[in-house]
Scaffold this active site. Structure first.
Site, PDB file in Angstrom:
ATOM      1  N   GLY A  58      51.093  49.494  24.956  1.00 32.21           N
ATOM      2  CA  GLY A  58      52.430  49.921  25.365  1.00 32.21           C
ATOM      3  C   GLY A  58      53.466  49.721  24.280  1.00 32.21           C
ATOM      4  O   GLY A  58      54.338  50.574  24.065  1.00 32.21           O
ATOM      5  N   CYS A  59      53.369  48.601  23.573  1.00 31.19           N
ATOM      6  CA  CYS A  59      54.354  48.298  22.527  1.00 31.19           C
ATOM      7  C   CYS A  59      54.193  49.216  21.320  1.00 31.19           C
ATOM      8  O   CYS A  59      55.180  49.564  20.662  1.00 31.19           O
ATOM      9  CB  CYS A  59      54.228  46.843  22.106  1.00 31.19           C
ATOM     10  N   THR A  60      52.962  49.598  21.031  1.00 28.01           N
ATOM     11  CA  THR A  60      52.727  50.535  19.928  1.00 28.01           C
ATOM     12  C   THR A  60      53.287  51.910  20.269  1.00 28.01           C
ATOM     13  O   THR A  60      53.918  52.565  19.424  1.00 28.01           O
ATOM     14  CB  THR A  60      51.222  50.628  19.619  1.00 28.01           C
TER      15      THR A  60
END
Length: 216
Positions: free
Chosen positions: A110-112
């Site tokens: 998700g953060c990528t």
């Protein structure tokens, strides 16, 4: 499993009948609880499962529910190291809008996605005169590798120990087991104008902040 029989009398006007009542002994359902701790990774947080679950205290719930930095409030200053190990203060960006996004961890799915979405829309943010800054608890070396791998053109700050996250009251998810994903938009005077929280749709942070900046 043992069973015994008893009876009761049912009265139906003039007819009397004796019906058997079967009494069953119920044993407790047996289930196994892991005695050894096991770990799983979820959006950058390591969740530990064991046979003991600690209760959530009222103080920890209070920290999850009540934000310390709210809309209309001047954002508190802080100084953190960027991906190159250089100290950066928030006050450095006064005079221009700032999009400050807290995310769980580098190199997680998700953060990528979120980081790359900010990258892909970076020129739109620049056109709006805004600066983009990402913050997580990873160290500077992790940020440098993350920014280099995905060619991120903006600043990543290292909040080791999550001090700034706590000072700002960024809410966590899953009762605090998962670091929260929250974005703040500050105006040129450093006043918070938008707070957006969405853990499981990371790319929505870009859409919502751009929409706000264009309307401002």
């Amino acid at each position: 499993m043992a069973a015994s029989s008893s009876s009761f009398t049912l009265c139906n006007h003039t007819t009397l009948r004796t019906l058997p009542l079967r009494k069953t002994l119920v044993t407790k359902t047996q289930f196994s609880v892991p005695t050894k701790s096991s770990e799983s990774n979820f959006f950058g947080s390591t969740l530990t499962h064991s046979s003991y679950i600690s209760p959530v205290s009222s103080s920890s719930l209070k920290g999850l529910i009540f934000a310390k930095v709210n809309k209309g409030q001047a954002a508190p200053d802080f100084t953190l190291k960027d991906q190159n190990g250089k100290p950066v203060s928030l006050k450095k960006y006064k005079g221009k809008p700032v999009v400050l996004y807290f995310y769980p961890a580098d190199e997680t799915p998700g953060c990528t996605k979120q980081a790359c979405a900010f990258r892909d829309s970076y020129e739109k943010f620049k056109k709006a005169g805004a600066e983009v800054i990402g913050i997580s608890g990873d160290d500077s070396a992790s940020h440098k590798a993350f920014a280099s791998k995905y060619k991120l053109p903006y600043t990543l700050l290292s909040d080791e120990g999550n001090k700034v996250r706590k000072d700002w009251g960024v809410p966590g998810d899953l009762f605090g087991a998962l670091p929260g994903r929250q974005t703040y938009v500050l105006d040129k005077n450093g006043v918070v104008q938008l707070i957006y929280n969405n853990q499981f749709q990371p790319e929505k942070h870009i859409d919502e902040t751009l929409k706000f900046l264009k309307a401002a």
